[in-house]
Write a protein that holds these residues in place. Sequence first.
Motif, PDB file in Angstrom:
ATOM      1  N   PHE A 255      -6.451  -2.613   3.815  1.00 19.02           N
ATOM      2  CA  PHE A 255      -5.882  -1.963   2.638  1.00 19.02           C
ATOM      3  C   PHE A 255      -5.588  -2.997   1.554  1.00 19.02           C
ATOM      4  O   PHE A 255      -4.833  -3.937   1.768  1.00 19.02           O
ATOM      5  CB  PHE A 255      -4.589  -1.227   3.011  1.00 19.02           C
ATOM      6  CG  PHE A 255      -4.797  -0.118   3.994  1.00 19.02           C
ATOM      7  CD1 PHE A 255      -5.192   1.135   3.566  1.00 19.02           C
ATOM      8  CD2 PHE A 255      -4.627  -0.337   5.354  1.00 19.02           C
ATOM      9  CE1 PHE A 255      -5.412   2.160   4.472  1.00 19.02           C
ATOM     10  CE2 PHE A 255      -4.837   0.680   6.268  1.00 19.02           C
ATOM     11  CZ  PHE A 255      -5.230   1.933   5.824  1.00 19.02           C
TER      12      PHE A 255
ATOM     13  N   LEU B  67      -1.421   6.789   0.141  1.00 23.39           N
ATOM     14  CA  LEU B  67      -2.758   6.302   0.462  1.00 23.39           C
ATOM     15  C   LEU B  67      -2.921   6.109   1.961  1.00 23.39           C
ATOM     16  O   LEU B  67      -3.980   6.412   2.536  1.00 23.39           O
ATOM     17  CB  LEU B  67      -3.020   4.991  -0.278  1.00 23.39           C
ATOM     18  CG  LEU B  67      -4.393   4.349  -0.077  1.00 23.39           C
ATOM     19  CD1 LEU B  67      -5.507   5.320  -0.433  1.00 23.39           C
ATOM     20  CD2 LEU B  67      -4.506   3.072  -0.900  1.00 23.39           C
TER      21      LEU B  67
ATOM     22  N   ALA C  96      -3.330   9.608   3.440  1.00 20.93           N
ATOM     23  CA  ALA C  96      -4.648  10.156   3.124  1.00 20.93           C
ATOM     24  C   ALA C  96      -5.726   9.516   3.992  1.00 20.93           C
ATOM     25  O   ALA C  96      -6.658  10.187   4.459  1.00 20.93           O
ATOM     26  CB  ALA C  96      -4.957   9.933   1.643  1.00 20.93           C
ATOM     27  N   THR C  97      -5.608   8.214   4.232  1.00 17.37           N
ATOM     28  CA  THR C  97      -6.572   7.523   5.087  1.00 17.37           C
ATOM     29  C   THR C  97      -6.483   8.014   6.527  1.00 17.37           C
ATOM     30  O   THR C  97      -7.511   8.269   7.176  1.00 17.37           O
ATOM     31  CB  THR C  97      -6.319   6.009   5.034  1.00 17.37           C
ATOM     32  OG1 THR C  97      -6.488   5.545   3.692  1.00 17.37           O
ATOM     33  CG2 THR C  97      -7.271   5.260   5.948  1.00 17.37           C
TER      34      THR C  97
ATOM     35  N   PRO D 207     -10.055   2.304   2.132  1.00 16.29           N
ATOM     36  CA  PRO D 207     -10.143   3.112   0.914  1.00 16.29           C
ATOM     37  C   PRO D 207     -10.599   2.281  -0.264  1.00 16.29           C
ATOM     38  O   PRO D 207     -10.330   1.077  -0.346  1.00 16.29           O
ATOM     39  CB  PRO D 207      -8.701   3.610   0.725  1.00 16.29           C
ATOM     40  CG  PRO D 207      -7.864   2.548   1.343  1.00 16.29           C
ATOM     41  CD  PRO D 207      -8.662   1.959   2.476  1.00 16.29           C
TER      42      PRO D 207
ATOM     43  N   THR E 248       0.838  -1.194   0.000  1.00 15.15           N
ATOM     44  CA  THR E 248       0.000   0.000   0.000  1.00 15.15           C
ATOM     45  C   THR E 248       0.878   1.250   0.000  1.00 15.15           C
ATOM     46  O   THR E 248       1.741   1.408   0.864  1.00 15.15           O
ATOM     47  CB  THR E 248      -0.918   0.022   1.229  1.00 15.15           C
ATOM     48  OG1 THR E 248      -1.683  -1.186   1.264  1.00 15.15           O
ATOM     49  CG2 THR E 248      -1.861   1.208   1.173  1.00 15.15           C
TER      50      THR E 248
ATOM     51  N   GLY F 173     -10.860   2.906  -4.611  1.00 12.13           N
ATOM     52  CA  GLY F 173     -10.583   3.824  -5.701  1.00 12.13           C
ATOM     53  C   GLY F 173     -11.760   3.992  -6.640  1.00 12.13           C
ATOM     54  O   GLY F 173     -12.593   3.101  -6.791  1.00 12.13           O
TER      55      GLY F 173
ATOM     56  N   LEU G  85      -5.750  12.615  -2.386  1.00  9.31           N
ATOM     57  CA  LEU G  85      -5.447  11.872  -3.607  1.00  9.31           C
ATOM     58  C   LEU G  85      -5.822  12.638  -4.868  1.00  9.31           C
ATOM     59  O   LEU G  85      -5.544  12.186  -5.976  1.00  9.31           O
ATOM     60  CB  LEU G  85      -6.157  10.522  -3.597  1.00  9.31           C
ATOM     61  CG  LEU G  85      -5.817   9.582  -2.433  1.00  9.31           C
ATOM     62  CD1 LEU G  85      -6.526   8.244  -2.614  1.00  9.31           C
ATOM     63  CD2 LEU G  85      -4.319   9.381  -2.309  1.00  9.31           C
TER      64      LEU G  85
ATOM     65  N   LEU H 167     -11.228  11.048  -0.241  1.00  4.87           N
ATOM     66  CA  LEU H 167      -9.822  11.130   0.143  1.00  4.87           C
ATOM     67  C   LEU H 167      -9.217  12.291  -0.647  1.00  4.87           C
ATOM     68  O   LEU H 167      -8.629  12.106  -1.716  1.00  4.87           O
ATOM     69  CB  LEU H 167      -9.109   9.811  -0.149  1.00  4.87           C
ATOM     70  CG  LEU H 167      -9.519   8.641   0.749  1.00  4.87           C
ATOM     71  CD1 LEU H 167      -8.948   7.327   0.227  1.00  4.87           C
ATOM     72  CD2 LEU H 167      -9.079   8.878   2.193  1.00  4.87           C
TER      73      LEU H 167
ATOM     74  N   GLY I 213     -10.381   8.769  -4.974  1.00  4.79           N
ATOM     75  CA  GLY I 213     -10.606   7.702  -4.013  1.00  4.79           C
ATOM     76  C   GLY I 213     -11.528   8.156  -2.903  1.00  4.79           C
ATOM     77  O   GLY I 213     -11.624   9.352  -2.608  1.00  4.79           O
TER      78      GLY I 213
END
Length: 237
Positions: A123, A42, A45-46, A154, A38, A156, A218, A215, A228
């Motif tokens: 993830f 990402l 952002a999470t 997350p 991952t 996409g 992203l 998110l 996302g």
Amino acid sequence: MFSPQGPSVRELVVQALSSVEHGYDLLAPKFDHTPFRTPDGLLCATADALRPFGPFGDGLDVCCGTGAGMRVLKPLCRGRTTGVDFSAGMLAQARRTHPDAEWERADVRDLPFTGAFDLAVSFGALGHFLPAERPALFAGVFRALRPGGLFAFPIGAPPPITSTWYWALLGFDAVMRVRNAVWRPSFVMYYRTCPLQAVRDDLAAAGFTVTTTPLTDLGQRADGSPRGRLVLARRPS
């Protein structure tokens, strides 16, 4: 795509012809040097999207692999952090990288926890489950959470049909279906079997209250929609 420390083409072929569990056991020592880990962007952002909902007590990383999700759990959780996966090889790497976390080997379709966590994350794992297997996965996460607990992951945005990425993912899934039709053991890894609406429906059927949040870190697609979203599945209090 791969660093010099990553797996060779031969090693990837051997993995692809193995079962999911044995394949990841083989890949584990070099997994963090592949594009399959991952991305840090990402994870960050999470964590940013989850921060307003915290802080949390105990945290669980579902299908933890080598433990990248601990970068999200540790800053957000005041209690213990636990990772669960069925690959002994991946868990061994996770223990070396994060010795202060707890690690459990188990099939996540039958999680061995009841009312033990306030936050669960995952993830890049949904593609390893056929649609018919998602209800058991989500029911187990629901059971593992305390009332009011949150399951977040997350997802996409689907690439437009005109993009190269759309056809690359379609081709990958087609190759995997052919491989699994003619070779045993099967290796379940698909990119197009978990659209957002189907995932939301399965989560709701398991008892969750489901929302999503963009998110924003992203970025956006050409039409202004987010690249996302973070799925937020809450176990009712």
